[in-house]
Design a protein around this motif. Sequence first.
Motif, PDB file in Angstrom:
ATOM      1  N   UNK A   1      43.511 -15.298  16.486  1.00 27.98           N
ATOM      2  CA  UNK A   1      42.829 -14.059  16.850  1.00 27.98           C
ATOM      3  C   UNK A   1      42.048 -14.232  18.152  1.00 27.98           C
TER       4      UNK A   1
ATOM      5  N   UNK B   1      44.269 -14.884  21.190  1.00 25.14           N
ATOM      6  CA  UNK B   1      44.979 -13.670  21.616  1.00 25.14           C
ATOM      7  C   UNK B   1      44.087 -12.792  22.495  1.00 25.14           C
ATOM      8  N   UNK B   2      42.801 -13.150  22.567  1.00 23.31           N
ATOM      9  CA  UNK B   2      41.880 -12.437  23.468  1.00 23.31           C
ATOM     10  C   UNK B   2      41.659 -13.213  24.763  1.00 23.31           C
TER      11      UNK B   2
ATOM     12  N   UNK C   1      47.140  -7.963  21.594  1.00 26.91           N
ATOM     13  CA  UNK C   1      47.649  -7.554  20.288  1.00 26.91           C
ATOM     14  C   UNK C   1      46.532  -6.950  19.453  1.00 26.91           C
ATOM     15  N   UNK C   2      46.755  -5.721  19.021  1.00 26.66           N
ATOM     16  CA  UNK C   2      45.838  -5.109  18.067  1.00 26.66           C
ATOM     17  C   UNK C   2      46.371  -5.444  16.679  1.00 26.66           C
ATOM     18  N   UNK C   3      45.564  -6.212  15.920  1.00 28.10           N
ATOM     19  CA  UNK C   3      46.048  -6.777  14.659  1.00 28.10           C
ATOM     20  C   UNK C   3      46.115  -5.748  13.545  1.00 28.10           C
TER      21      UNK C   3
ATOM     22  N   UNK D   1      42.749  -7.422  11.141  1.00 34.24           N
ATOM     23  CA  UNK D   1      41.929  -8.270  12.014  1.00 34.24           C
ATOM     24  C   UNK D   1      41.108  -9.290  11.207  1.00 34.24           C
TER      25      UNK D   1
ATOM     26  N   UNK E   1      39.342  -3.010  17.110  1.00 39.71           N
ATOM     27  CA  UNK E   1      40.507  -3.478  17.877  1.00 39.71           C
ATOM     28  C   UNK E   1      40.691  -2.629  19.134  1.00 39.71           C
TER      29      UNK E   1
END
Lengths: 468, 249
Positions: free
Chosen positions: A420, A423-424, B86-88, B91, B155
């Motif tokens: 996560x 990915x940012x 990527x928007x999970x 999240x 997100x």
Amino acid sequence: MEQQKTFVEDIERTLYDIRNEDHSVYKTERGLTEEIIRDISRQKKDPAWMLDFRLQSLEKYYRIPLPVWGPDISELNMDDIVTYVRPGGKMAGNWQEVPEEIKATFDRLGIPEAERTSLSGVGAQYDSEVVYHRVQKELSDQGVIYTDFETAVHEYEDIVKEYFMKLVPPKDHKFAALHGAVWSGGSFVYVPEGMHVDIPLQSYFRLNAAGAGQFEHTLIICEKNSSLHFIEGCSAPRYNVTNLHAGCVELYVKEGARLRYSTIENWSRNMMNLNTKRALVEKDGLIEWVSGSFGSHVSCLYPSSILHGENARCEFTGVTFASRGQDLDTGATVVMLAPNTSANINTRTISKSGGAATYRSAVKVTPGAKGAKCLVNCESLLLDEKSRSDTLPVMDIETDDVEIGHEAKIGRISDEAIFYLTSRGIAEEEAQAMIVRGFVEPVAKALPLEYAVEMNNLINMELVGSMG
Amino acid sequence: MAETLLEIHDLHAGAADREILKGIDLTIQKGEVHVILGPNGSGKSTLMNVIMGHPGYQVTEGSLTFEGKDITALKTFERARAGIFLSFQTPEEIPGITVENMLRTARQAITGKRERIFGFRKELKEMMEELQIDPSYSERYLNVGFSGGEKKRNEILQLLMLRPKLALLDETDSGLDVDAVQIVSRGVSKFHNADNACLIITHNARILDKLKVDRVHVLLQGRIVEEGGPELVDQINRDGFGHIKETTE
């Protein structure tokens, strides 16, 4: 999923690993004999009672066996340890009088800067002797005593005699006995009744000579309704010979007084840190421990709080970070002796690269402690498969009328959390460091700012290999 | 003239020796909005994860090219810095890291420039207002204790703050009520312009209301089995995947 092994295994600690040539004027023979103890005592010009105390402690040291629990300390050979090293200078009242070589080391550790920025007094221990020490004038005008321990033995003999090793008697365990025999250096603080010391008092301890142990004694007395924040910082240069630290801290918190005792220990990776810390808290008093353990090869550290008076309280916050070659056994002890006493223990331990971290605590609630409250929250984070984490909380409750809570968690950094953050755009090591910092955040919040920053830097050094 | 942003060529990928994507070809130009439809288990989320470089999936054949550069071997954070986001679907909750701290760290990592705290905070506050997120959430730990809808809005907040070139939206609208879908949809249309692109997985066409869809791809058992214009969205919403399954089988 295979994690990238990009962390720095053996961190660069040049800042802490500054090693000066050994110019000491005096060194004891290797190993521990009555002659050595008499020598130390003569060098320090001890009063007769102190020499007796040392010799009696030595007797106990010979008799008491090594502890049979906890981390392996069998590689410790007392015959190899020069117990007392006196640096090439006398006590200095101001910075100019400190020997150049020693000054250079302190400069690199940033100690004078630390003083300039709002610290009210710096007691810096170089090897076993305090060489530089100053207390701001207004503090002494208020009757606050802050001095090195040798001075205290001579100038405040009555107070020292009344309190010295009464809370941690030499018969307690082998290293307490050793300490009683060879103690050298340390801090003495006396805060008179009703006095609030607004700015934290800070001391730095360093060890320099190879194979030298450090046995500093800290004695703090907070009289009725007084308050103090004392900060102890430790770092030692790295050597091949096993180094021993067996210091002793005794804290007396009288009725209605508050004492916060903060430590961040970053001993070099060959240090055996077998330190004993204890506080006696009277009615309505409060002891707050903030304890960060990052360095050393082996640590056994369980600051204890004896809640002796009604409503006495203890707040303990600790962070332990064990990496390769480290076995850090840390935690807390609380003894509740009076009604409505309360204790709150909150710890975070992290282990990586094969390091072992153990949380160990003992809480004892005696029949007299009606209405006592105790909350224990210990969380552990394992960063890889090779590392180890253990949680050993012991509770001994001897009364019904108590409120006890205990929460223990051992977890891992989830790969999905790393994904996560990466990915940012955040690199893997930084993502991991952020998660670790987040894990200790509730504890870091309790630290004074400069120590929170130092702790973050230490975490970054461990995980990213750079100062943040 | 259109510029190619993402080019996927004959992509085969899977996890633990099981092939999930079996030869995907897909090209996205700047300024475009693409939609991926497909039943559960068809490989939609895997495709998103593989584009983002999830280390749990291995690419066994084919390539991914982003702005003309082969990114097949790049790590996730390098792809993010190149401009992919990527928007999970679900999240992660990460205790101890605040929304603001994460976003500022991410922004600095992507741009390589130091962010001034006050300017950044102001911008963050404006975006949060836009998405109707309580401003106190910037100080809360990442997604910890957030409701499903709050996580999705968070997100989109990240999307707007990080301004990637390619937004991968993995069921950003699922589990949201009508109002929340409206907010998310507005956020996506605020983000979208002629220089960037969106690749959207959705089960719910409402998120597309404010967007002009260029291309729709239907994914079935790891293959794109049908492609078309926006009319395909309505058709599948009406008829389901049944007839496509029949024609491909």
